[in-house]
Design a protein around this motif. Structure first.
Motif, PDB file in Angstrom:
ATOM      1  N   VAL A 171      38.716  37.108  47.892  1.00  0.00           N
ATOM      2  CA  VAL A 171      39.647  37.232  46.763  1.00  0.00           C
ATOM      3  C   VAL A 171      40.547  35.993  46.714  1.00  0.00           C
ATOM      4  O   VAL A 171      41.333  35.737  47.632  1.00  0.00           O
ATOM      5  N   PHE A 172      40.392  35.234  45.639  1.00  0.00           N
ATOM      6  CA  PHE A 172      41.227  34.053  45.392  1.00  0.00           C
ATOM      7  C   PHE A 172      42.587  34.586  44.949  1.00  0.00           C
ATOM      8  O   PHE A 172      42.683  35.288  43.940  1.00  0.00           O
ATOM      9  N   THR A 173      43.627  34.291  45.731  1.00  0.00           N
ATOM     10  CA  THR A 173      44.923  34.938  45.508  1.00  0.00           C
ATOM     11  C   THR A 173      45.987  33.894  45.218  1.00  0.00           C
ATOM     12  O   THR A 173      46.278  33.055  46.081  1.00  0.00           O
ATOM     13  N   THR A 174      46.526  33.930  44.001  1.00  0.00           N
ATOM     14  CA  THR A 174      47.545  32.937  43.667  1.00  0.00           C
ATOM     15  C   THR A 174      48.930  33.543  43.762  1.00  0.00           C
ATOM     16  O   THR A 174      49.125  34.744  43.548  1.00  0.00           O
ATOM     17  N   LEU A 175      49.883  32.698  44.076  1.00  0.00           N
ATOM     18  CA  LEU A 175      51.282  33.105  44.180  1.00  0.00           C
ATOM     19  C   LEU A 175      52.117  32.197  43.288  1.00  0.00           C
ATOM     20  O   LEU A 175      51.971  30.968  43.321  1.00  0.00           O
TER      21      LEU A 175
ATOM     22  N   ARG B 290      29.276  25.396  42.321  1.00  0.00           N
ATOM     23  CA  ARG B 290      29.290  25.106  40.887  1.00  0.00           C
ATOM     24  C   ARG B 290      29.632  26.416  40.185  1.00  0.00           C
ATOM     25  O   ARG B 290      29.121  27.471  40.543  1.00  0.00           O
ATOM     26  N   GLN B 291      30.529  26.329  39.198  1.00  0.00           N
ATOM     27  CA  GLN B 291      30.996  27.556  38.547  1.00  0.00           C
ATOM     28  C   GLN B 291      31.058  27.399  37.034  1.00  0.00           C
ATOM     29  O   GLN B 291      31.334  26.321  36.524  1.00  0.00           O
ATOM     30  N   THR B 292      30.816  28.493  36.330  1.00  0.00           N
ATOM     31  CA  THR B 292      31.092  28.516  34.899  1.00  0.00           C
ATOM     32  C   THR B 292      31.570  29.924  34.531  1.00  0.00           C
ATOM     33  O   THR B 292      31.497  30.832  35.356  1.00  0.00           O
TER      34      THR B 292
ATOM     35  N   ARG C 293      30.374  38.906  45.826  1.00  0.00           N
ATOM     36  CA  ARG C 293      31.303  38.737  44.696  1.00  0.00           C
ATOM     37  C   ARG C 293      32.566  38.041  45.209  1.00  0.00           C
ATOM     38  O   ARG C 293      32.934  38.207  46.364  1.00  0.00           O
ATOM     39  N   HIS C 294      33.229  37.290  44.306  1.00  0.00           N
ATOM     40  CA  HIS C 294      34.633  37.002  44.596  1.00  0.00           C
ATOM     41  C   HIS C 294      35.459  37.457  43.406  1.00  0.00           C
ATOM     42  O   HIS C 294      34.986  37.494  42.276  1.00  0.00           O
ATOM     43  N   GLY C 295      36.691  37.830  43.685  1.00  0.00           N
ATOM     44  CA  GLY C 295      37.601  38.226  42.626  1.00  0.00           C
ATOM     45  C   GLY C 295      38.822  37.335  42.665  1.00  0.00           C
ATOM     46  O   GLY C 295      38.966  36.483  43.551  1.00  0.00           O
TER      47      GLY C 295
ATOM     48  N   ILE D  44      43.266  37.489  41.947  1.00  0.00           N
ATOM     49  CA  ILE D  44      44.506  38.163  41.544  1.00  0.00           C
ATOM     50  C   ILE D  44      45.625  37.135  41.548  1.00  0.00           C
ATOM     51  O   ILE D  44      45.529  36.100  42.221  1.00  0.00           O
ATOM     52  N   ARG D  45      46.676  37.430  40.782  1.00  0.00           N
ATOM     53  CA  ARG D  45      47.828  36.525  40.685  1.00  0.00           C
ATOM     54  C   ARG D  45      49.076  37.312  41.054  1.00  0.00           C
ATOM     55  O   ARG D  45      49.372  38.316  40.415  1.00  0.00           O
ATOM     56  N   LEU D  46      49.786  36.874  42.088  1.00  0.00           N
ATOM     57  CA  LEU D  46      50.936  37.625  42.579  1.00  0.00           C
ATOM     58  C   LEU D  46      52.241  36.912  42.235  1.00  0.00           C
ATOM     59  O   LEU D  46      52.275  35.689  42.069  1.00  0.00           O
TER      60      LEU D  46
ATOM     61  N   SER E 163      38.016  22.807  40.424  1.00  0.00           N
ATOM     62  CA  SER E 163      37.208  23.769  39.673  1.00  0.00           C
ATOM     63  C   SER E 163      38.089  24.934  39.254  1.00  0.00           C
ATOM     64  O   SER E 163      38.024  25.398  38.112  1.00  0.00           O
ATOM     65  N   ALA E 164      38.920  25.408  40.176  1.00  0.00           N
ATOM     66  CA  ALA E 164      39.820  26.512  39.856  1.00  0.00           C
ATOM     67  C   ALA E 164      40.723  26.102  38.697  1.00  0.00           C
ATOM     68  O   ALA E 164      40.900  26.852  37.730  1.00  0.00           O
ATOM     69  N   ALA E 165      41.231  24.864  38.755  1.00  0.00           N
ATOM     70  CA  ALA E 165      42.095  24.377  37.691  1.00  0.00           C
ATOM     71  C   ALA E 165      41.341  24.345  36.363  1.00  0.00           C
ATOM     72  O   ALA E 165      41.869  24.736  35.322  1.00  0.00           O
TER      73      ALA E 165
ATOM     74  N   ARG F 225      41.545  38.509  31.290  1.00  0.00           N
ATOM     75  CA  ARG F 225      40.329  38.799  32.046  1.00  0.00           C
ATOM     76  C   ARG F 225      39.139  38.052  31.479  1.00  0.00           C
ATOM     77  O   ARG F 225      38.922  38.000  30.281  1.00  0.00           O
ATOM     78  N   PHE F 226      38.373  37.477  32.408  1.00  0.00           N
ATOM     79  CA  PHE F 226      37.208  36.703  31.994  1.00  0.00           C
ATOM     80  C   PHE F 226      36.046  36.998  32.931  1.00  0.00           C
ATOM     81  O   PHE F 226      36.163  37.812  33.847  1.00  0.00           O
ATOM     82  N   GLY F 227      34.903  36.370  32.648  1.00  0.00           N
ATOM     83  CA  GLY F 227      33.728  36.564  33.510  1.00  0.00           C
ATOM     84  C   GLY F 227      33.311  35.223  34.056  1.00  0.00           C
ATOM     85  O   GLY F 227      33.358  34.218  33.358  1.00  0.00           O
TER      86      GLY F 227
HETATM   87  C1  OOG Z   1      41.753  32.019  39.299  1.00  0.00           C
HETATM   88  C2  OOG Z   1      40.974  30.874  38.730  1.00  0.00           C
HETATM   89  C3  OOG Z   1      40.152  30.154  39.789  1.00  0.00           C
HETATM   90  C4  OOG Z   1      37.893  30.145  41.014  1.00  0.00           C
HETATM   91  O1  OOG Z   1      36.840  30.744  41.276  1.00  0.00           O
HETATM   92  O2  OOG Z   1      38.161  29.033  41.498  1.00  0.00           O
HETATM   93  C5  OOG Z   1      38.839  30.771  40.065  1.00  0.00           C
HETATM   94  C6  OOG Z   1      42.586  32.730  38.271  1.00  0.00           C
HETATM   95  O3  OOG Z   1      42.386  32.511  37.063  1.00  0.00           O
HETATM   96  O4  OOG Z   1      43.453  33.538  38.675  1.00  0.00           O
HETATM   97  O5  OOG Z   1      38.474  31.773  39.559  1.00  0.00           O
END
Ligand code: OOG
Ligand code: NI
Length: 469
Positions: free
Chosen positions: A127-131, A265-267, A68-70, A72-74, A405-407, A295-297
């Motif tokens: 864990v993708f961690t944004t600041l 590849r992500q959706t 899994r990856h998760g 969070i936004r700090l 992709s994150a964007a 929150r999304f999936g």
């Molecule tokens: C992170 C969005 C980016 C990914 O897998 O690249 C992301 C967020 O919405 O905080 O989920």
């Protein structure tokens, strides 16, 4: 404490990831549906592919099932420092830098993840961690308000801070009792809070500036906003999501479908509108009802890690296709992308020979043949050994993320939510600030390329040793 009483970081990471998955399943039942869909799809793929497919051992199946990856936004560097201390105990370090200003977002990110081949094979939880980058918030009023709210909040419990101190005097190890406390208290930090820490008026000011700003600054937690399982066939999983009436993103992010998958590849399904209660004044005696979307999936399919040359080619073809596709339908965009990527080699042999992907080399057990010395000089020795079946080349899995992709995932969740003028008319000026991120982290972020090239080199050294023996 004798050392054997301490929990191994790899084991602690798995306990933590399982506990987080359980928490998120309780909070967001649709996440449970997503897991079921992905496991069904993976099961079908594994059955169809058989023993030579993507999953060849029970250890690989276990990694895939746990994976899994998760995210969070700090809000502040202090929060990031404490989060870094938590993840260090789980054997996770900051890897890579992601500039999200490319999407007009006032934030940048790193990923906390395990780094050694052995730990990744056990459980690659990331864990993708944004600041937040306050300097990128345009309105002075909104920036000041966000900083005031962040200054006031404390998202870590006293018990958590205590256990971090204890762990640091025990060489980053915890006993099983201490580990249970860490997991419980850290999950509290990452849990959803149905009562906001801001008043409704404050929330609306921040949200009008940017929905992400409201999400970061208005709650007394760094709630996890998704937890992503890995699928072996994202196309099939996306169709299954749509069959269950999930509101999916309109395109799959990342490279097009390929015979040899690369990167990721992500959706996702779009963020849910959830009921929140807000304070009506600072004293917080009276509450008013509202809602919030965060929150999304998300699901993802991972392919091979690419070398800097492979990444260059990817970025070039991708941005070329995306500028040609601007304003077109998702289907038209996908067709343009597929066409552009005809110029990206798509056999493992060519990808290796042109040094576009990283591989882990293994000895098959077959002996070196006597003809080795007189073989073709034009091919590299390693490639010849692969050809002769002496070595097997297994592409190394990409363990990181893609900024565009994150964007795209961020933007899909803002749709119909942010003032249109902000998202579509302004052309975002990329302005990365790696030194700023590293200052906030109190240390450097690791370079993903160093990790992949070291893994490849070490596998070759170990093969060389075995073949010489
Ligand atoms: C992170 C969005 C980016 C990914 O897998 O690249 C992301 C967020 O919405 O905080 O989920
Ligand atoms: Ni994600």
């Amino acid at each position: 404490q004798p050392p054997s009483d301490f929990v191994e970081p790899d084991e602690l990471r798995t306990s933590f990831a399982l506990a987080m998955s359980q928490m998120y399943r309780n909070e967001v039942p649709l996440y449970g549906d997503l897991i079921r869909i992905v496991q069904d799809v993976n099961h079908s793929v594994i059955t169809a592919q058989g023993r030579d497919g993507a999953v060849r051992s029970s250890a690989e199946l276990e990694r895939l099932t746990l994976e899994r990856h998760g995210a969070i936004r700090l809000g502040t560097p202090e929060e990031l420092l404490t989060v870094k201390r938590i993840f260090a105990l789980l054997g996770m370090q900051a890897v890579g830098y992601y500039d999200l200003s490319v999407a007009g977002l006032p934030m940048h990110a790193t990923c906390f993840r395990p780094v050694s081949t052995i730990s990744l094979a056990r459980n690659p939880f990331r864990v993708f961690t944004t600041l937040l980058r306050p300097e990128l918030v345009q309105s002075d009023n909104a920036r000041d308000l966000a900083l005031q709210l962040l200054e006031k909040r404390q998202i870590f419990s006293q018990d958590l801070l205590r256990i971090l101190d204890v762990a640091e005097t025990q060489n980053l190890r915890l006993t099983s009792d201490q580990a249970a406390t860490l997991i419980r208290e850290a999950l509290y930090t990452f849990s959803w809070k149905p009562v906001a820490a801001a008043t409704y008026a404050e929330y609306q000011i921040l949200r009008a500036e940017h929905p992400i700003l409201a999400d970061i600054a208005c709650f007394n937690s760094a709630h996890i906003n998704h937890l992503t399982p890995r699928t072996l066939d994202i196309g099939a999983a996306q169709i299954a999501m749509q069959k269950e009436d999930m509101d999916t993103k309109d395109r799959i992010e990342g490279p097009p479908i390929r015979a040899c998958p690369i990167l990721l590849r992500q959706t996702s399904f779009l963020a849910l509108e959830e009921a929140i209660r807000f304070k009506t004044d600072d004293a917080g005696e009276r509450l008013t009802s509202g809602s919030h979307k965060a929150r999304f999936g998300e699901i993802e399919e991972r392919g091979a890690a690419v070398t800097p040359a492979g990444r260059d080619l990817y970025d070039r073809l991708f941005s070329e296709a995306m500028s040609a596709a601007r304003g077109l339908s998702p289907e038209a965009a996908d067709a343009i992308l597929a066409k552009a990527f005809q110029r990206y080699p798509d056999t493992w042999k060519e990808l290796r020979q042109r040094e576009l992907v990283y591989c882990e080399y293994r000895c098959t057990g077959k002996a070196l043949s006597p003809s080795l010395e007189s073989g073709e000089i034009s091919e590299s020795l390693v490639e010849r050994l692969v050809e002769q079946g002496v070595l097997e080349a297994v592409p190394i899995t990409y363990e990181d993320f893609l900024p565009f992709s994150a964007a795209g995932i961020f933007q899909s969740n803002l749709k119909g939510n942010a003032p249109k003028a902000k998202l579509e008319q302004e052309v975002p000026q990329p302005c990365p600030d790696l030194p700023g991120m590293e200052k906030a982290l109190g240390g450097s972020v690791l370079d993903p390329d160093d990790l992949y090239s070291t893994a490849q080199r070490e596998s070759l050294i170990s093969c060389a040793r075995k073949l010489r023996a």
